[in-house]
Design an enzyme around this catalytic site. Structure first.
Site, PDB file in Angstrom:
ATOM      1  N   ASN A   1       1.007  -1.138   0.417  1.00 38.91           N
ATOM      2  CA  ASN A   1       0.010   0.158  -0.318  1.00 38.91           C
ATOM      3  C   ASN A   1       0.825   1.377   0.030  1.00 38.91           C
ATOM      4  OD1 ASN A   1      -0.941   2.618   0.785  1.00 38.91           O
ATOM      5  ND2 ASN A   1      -3.256   0.853   1.324  1.00 38.91           N
TER       6      ASN A   1
ATOM      7  N   ASP B   1       0.142   4.257  -0.089  1.00 39.74           N
ATOM      8  CA  ASP B   1      -0.929   6.040  -0.219  1.00 39.74           C
ATOM      9  C   ASP B   1       0.354   6.916   0.864  1.00 39.74           C
ATOM     10  OD1 ASP B   1      -3.180   4.712  -0.281  1.00 39.74           O
ATOM     11  OD2 ASP B   1      -3.602   4.047   1.508  1.00 39.74           O
ATOM     12  N   HIS B   2       1.193   6.401   1.887  1.00 38.20           N
ATOM     13  CA  HIS B   2       1.307   7.408   2.859  1.00 38.20           C
ATOM     14  C   HIS B   2       3.289   7.595   1.852  1.00 38.20           C
ATOM     15  CE1 HIS B   2      -1.401   6.478   5.623  1.00 38.20           C
ATOM     16  NE2 HIS B   2      -0.995   5.251   5.688  1.00 38.20           N
TER      17      HIS B   2
ATOM     18  N   ARG C   1       4.126  18.884   2.030  1.00 39.95           N
ATOM     19  CA  ARG C   1       4.912  19.597   0.747  1.00 39.95           C
ATOM     20  C   ARG C   1       3.870  20.807  -0.416  1.00 39.95           C
ATOM     21  NH1 ARG C   1       9.639  21.688   2.612  1.00 39.95           N
ATOM     22  NH2 ARG C   1       9.752  21.036   5.108  1.00 39.95           N
TER      23      ARG C   1
ATOM     24  N   HIS D   1      -5.665   3.727  -1.600  1.00 43.39           N
ATOM     25  CA  HIS D   1      -6.550   4.125  -1.232  1.00 43.39           C
ATOM     26  C   HIS D   1      -7.596   5.138  -1.396  1.00 43.39           C
ATOM     27  CE1 HIS D   1      -9.443   4.313   2.987  1.00 43.39           C
ATOM     28  NE2 HIS D   1     -10.131   4.252   1.547  1.00 43.39           N
TER      29      HIS D   1
ATOM     30  N   ARG E   1      -9.355   7.811  -0.738  1.00 44.34           N
ATOM     31  CA  ARG E   1     -10.622   8.648   0.164  1.00 44.34           C
ATOM     32  C   ARG E   1     -11.448   9.397  -0.360  1.00 44.34           C
ATOM     33  NH1 ARG E   1      -8.843   6.364   5.901  1.00 44.34           N
ATOM     34  NH2 ARG E   1     -10.830   7.828   6.903  1.00 44.34           N
TER      35      ARG E   1
ATOM     36  N   ARG F   1      -6.773  12.801   1.025  1.00 47.77           N
ATOM     37  CA  ARG F   1      -5.756  12.900   1.992  1.00 47.77           C
ATOM     38  C   ARG F   1      -4.681  12.710   1.369  1.00 47.77           C
ATOM     39  NH1 ARG F   1      -7.527   9.768   7.580  1.00 47.77           N
ATOM     40  NH2 ARG F   1      -9.137  11.206   7.153  1.00 47.77           N
ATOM     41  N   HIS F   2      -4.135  11.468   0.339  1.00 49.86           N
ATOM     42  CA  HIS F   2      -2.695  11.226  -0.001  1.00 49.86           C
ATOM     43  C   HIS F   2      -3.178  10.676  -1.652  1.00 49.86           C
ATOM     44  CE1 HIS F   2      -5.241   7.789   1.799  1.00 49.86           C
ATOM     45  NE2 HIS F   2      -4.825   7.334   2.489  1.00 49.86           N
TER      46      HIS F   2
ATOM     47  N   GLU G   1      -8.685   0.721  -3.502  1.00 51.27           N
ATOM     48  CA  GLU G   1      -9.621   0.749  -1.620  1.00 51.27           C
ATOM     49  C   GLU G   1     -10.210   2.211  -2.275  1.00 51.27           C
ATOM     50  OE1 GLU G   1      -6.961   0.816   1.202  1.00 51.27           O
ATOM     51  OE2 GLU G   1      -6.539  -1.101   0.702  1.00 51.27           O
TER      52      GLU G   1
ATOM     53  N   THR H   1      -7.068   6.085  10.310  1.00 49.71           N
ATOM     54  CA  THR H   1      -6.563   5.404   9.803  1.00 49.71           C
ATOM     55  C   THR H   1      -8.292   4.391   9.319  1.00 49.71           C
ATOM     56  OG1 THR H   1      -5.517   3.368   8.476  1.00 49.71           O
ATOM     57  CG2 THR H   1      -5.864   3.999  10.909  1.00 49.71           C
ATOM     58  N   THR H   2      -8.281   3.186   8.489  1.00 54.16           N
ATOM     59  CA  THR H   2      -9.974   2.179   8.296  1.00 54.16           C
ATOM     60  C   THR H   2      -9.456   2.153   9.666  1.00 54.16           C
ATOM     61  OG1 THR H   2      -9.227   2.662   6.205  1.00 54.16           O
ATOM     62  CG2 THR H   2     -10.501   1.466   6.959  1.00 54.16           C
TER      63      THR H   2
ATOM     64  N   GLU I   1     -11.210  -9.344   3.247  1.00 50.89           N
ATOM     65  CA  GLU I   1      -9.971  -8.629   3.091  1.00 50.89           C
ATOM     66  C   GLU I   1     -10.478  -8.837   4.514  1.00 50.89           C
ATOM     67  OE1 GLU I   1      -7.241  -5.903   1.581  1.00 50.89           O
ATOM     68  OE2 GLU I   1      -6.754  -5.319   3.794  1.00 50.89           O
TER      69      GLU I   1
ATOM     70  N   HIS J   1      -4.038  -4.788   7.716  1.00 52.66           N
ATOM     71  CA  HIS J   1      -4.113  -3.185   8.907  1.00 52.66           C
ATOM     72  C   HIS J   1      -2.574  -3.520   9.528  1.00 52.66           C
ATOM     73  CE1 HIS J   1      -4.842   0.216  10.643  1.00 52.66           C
ATOM     74  NE2 HIS J   1      -5.758   0.236   9.616  1.00 52.66           N
ATOM     75  N   GLY J   2      -2.231  -2.966  10.369  1.00 51.05           N
ATOM     76  CA  GLY J   2      -1.100  -2.940  10.704  1.00 51.05           C
ATOM     77  C   GLY J   2       0.176  -3.797  11.534  1.00 51.05           C
TER      78      GLY J   2
ATOM     79  N   GLY K   1       0.906  -1.904   4.425  1.00 54.88           N
ATOM     80  CA  GLY K   1       1.556  -0.373   4.186  1.00 54.88           C
ATOM     81  C   GLY K   1       2.818   0.223   5.083  1.00 54.88           C
ATOM     82  N   HIS K   2       2.050   1.197   5.674  1.00 54.50           N
ATOM     83  CA  HIS K   2       2.256   1.940   6.826  1.00 54.50           C
ATOM     84  C   HIS K   2       3.806   1.993   7.492  1.00 54.50           C
ATOM     85  CE1 HIS K   2       2.839   4.131  10.387  1.00 54.50           C
ATOM     86  NE2 HIS K   2       2.345   5.132  10.250  1.00 54.50           N
TER      87      HIS K   2
HETATM   88  N1  PXP Z   1      -5.859  -2.826   3.821  1.00 53.01           N
HETATM   89  C1  PXP Z   1      -6.910  -2.253   4.136  1.00 53.01           C
HETATM   90  C2  PXP Z   1      -7.813  -2.421   3.612  1.00 53.01           C
HETATM   91  C3  PXP Z   1      -6.289  -0.608   4.592  1.00 53.01           C
HETATM   92  O1  PXP Z   1      -7.762   0.299   4.637  1.00 53.01           O
HETATM   93  C4  PXP Z   1      -5.452  -0.224   4.929  1.00 53.01           C
HETATM   94  C5  PXP Z   1      -4.636   1.067   5.872  1.00 53.01           C
HETATM   95  O2  PXP Z   1      -5.112   1.564   3.970  1.00 53.01           O
HETATM   96  C6  PXP Z   1      -4.609  -1.800   4.814  1.00 53.01           C
HETATM   97  C7  PXP Z   1      -4.343  -2.685   4.239  1.00 53.01           C
HETATM   98  C8  PXP Z   1      -3.024  -1.206   4.614  1.00 53.01           C
HETATM   99  O3  PXP Z   1      -2.600  -1.124   5.897  1.00 53.01           O
HETATM  100  P1  PXP Z   1      -1.422  -0.345   6.901  1.00 53.01           P
HETATM  101  O4  PXP Z   1      -0.801   0.742   6.031  1.00 53.01           O
HETATM  102  O5  PXP Z   1      -1.397  -0.240   8.737  1.00 53.01           O
HETATM  103  O6  PXP Z   1      -0.700  -1.433   6.643  1.00 53.01           O
END
Ligand code: PXP
Length: 245
Positions: free
Chosen positions: A13, A15-16, A24, A49, A51, A55-56, A76, A106-107, A157, A196-197, A218-219
């Site tokens: 992912n 996004d970040h 910036r 994602h 959104r 935001r990203h 997403e 976050t979600t 998921e 996630h996480g 992702g993060h």
């Molecule tokens: N899966 C879904 C559906 C998510 O919304 C996210 C966060 O955007 C992730 C996976 C990835 O989560 P993380 O950024 O915490 O790894």
């Protein structure tokens, strides 16, 4: 894609990368460049994602990713008409339906597929008809898996956020909930994914659940990339996932 049943796909992912770019207001760092590096380092897919508040990831990032990628894009998105129209226009490989609240960081928590049957049914049908592989981001709860079966979602998921935040016995209980939900989904012909996480420290037990076919991360990977480089963080996660199988 053809894979052996044991191969666990990694969706990165990005996004970040866009979060840092947007801090910036310019065009650096470029999420497409990150996606290409992740693909080379062992990602099987890219997740982004879009959104409601942009935001990203922005609309033009989705177009650029669709143009540049040779691996699948998992978009997403919230279950809104606006996002449906965008998905149908770009036709990503997959669309993961997530709950979205403006104020959340976050979600937080999975989609209430069980409580939103009527809203989601035509939505999923239109994505299915366009050959976009629909995934529902749900809690590892049998009632949510049953709803996904009724809604004819090919993929779910499981939200691993609770698992990631818990410790000790409580984490072991949550891991079992995820494993049981994955088995229930697979038994009913639904492909289970998770995300996630997830980090180097907590990924292995999730990766060891045999029915789970894909992890979206992702993060943590983007954060580790600050220290080690994105290719190294993706490759290390890839290795940990492979050793769990
Ligand atoms: N899966 C879904 C559906 C998510 O919304 C996210 C966060 O955007 C992730 C996976 C990835 O989560 P993380 O950024 O915490 O790894």
């Amino acid at each position: 894609m053809t894979h052996s049943p044991q191969h666990l796909r990694l969706g990165v992912n990005i996004d970040h990368v866009a979060t840092i770019r947007n801090a910036r207001g310019g065009d650096h760092p470029d999420p497409v460049k990150a996606a290409l590096i992740a693909a080379k380092a062992g990602a099987d897919g890219i997740t982004a994602h879009l959104r409601e508040d942009r935001r990203h990831i922005r609309d033009e990032d989705i177009a650029a990713l669709m143009d540049a990628l040779t691996i699948p894009l998992n978009l997403e998105m919230a279950a809104t008409e606006e996002m449906l129209e965008i998905a149908l226009r770009h036709k990503p490989h997959a669309a993961c339906i997530v709950p979205e609240r403006r104020e959340e960081r976050t979600t937080e928590g999975g989609l209430d597929a069980a409580g939103q049957d009527n809203h989601l049914k035509p939505f999923i049908a239109r994505l299915n008809d366009a050959n976009i592989r629909v995934s529902l981001f749900i809690e590892p709860d049998p009632a949510q898996v049953e709803a996904a079966i009724r809604l004819k979602a090919p993929v779910v998921e499981f939200h691993t956020g609770r698992y990631a935040h818990l410790e000790g016995e409580a984490r072991a209980d949550e891991l079992k909930r995820i494993a049981d939900a994955a088995a229930l989904a697979a038994k009913n012909g639904i492909e289970p994914h998770a995300g996630h996480g997830l980090t180097y420290d907590n990924v292995v037990p999730i990766a060891a659940i045999p029915q789970i076919a894909e992890l979206n991360i992702g993060h943590f990977l983007i954060g580790e990339a600050i220290f080690d480089g994105l290719d190294a963080s993706v490759a290390k996660m890839r290795t940990l996932m492979d050793t769990a199988r």
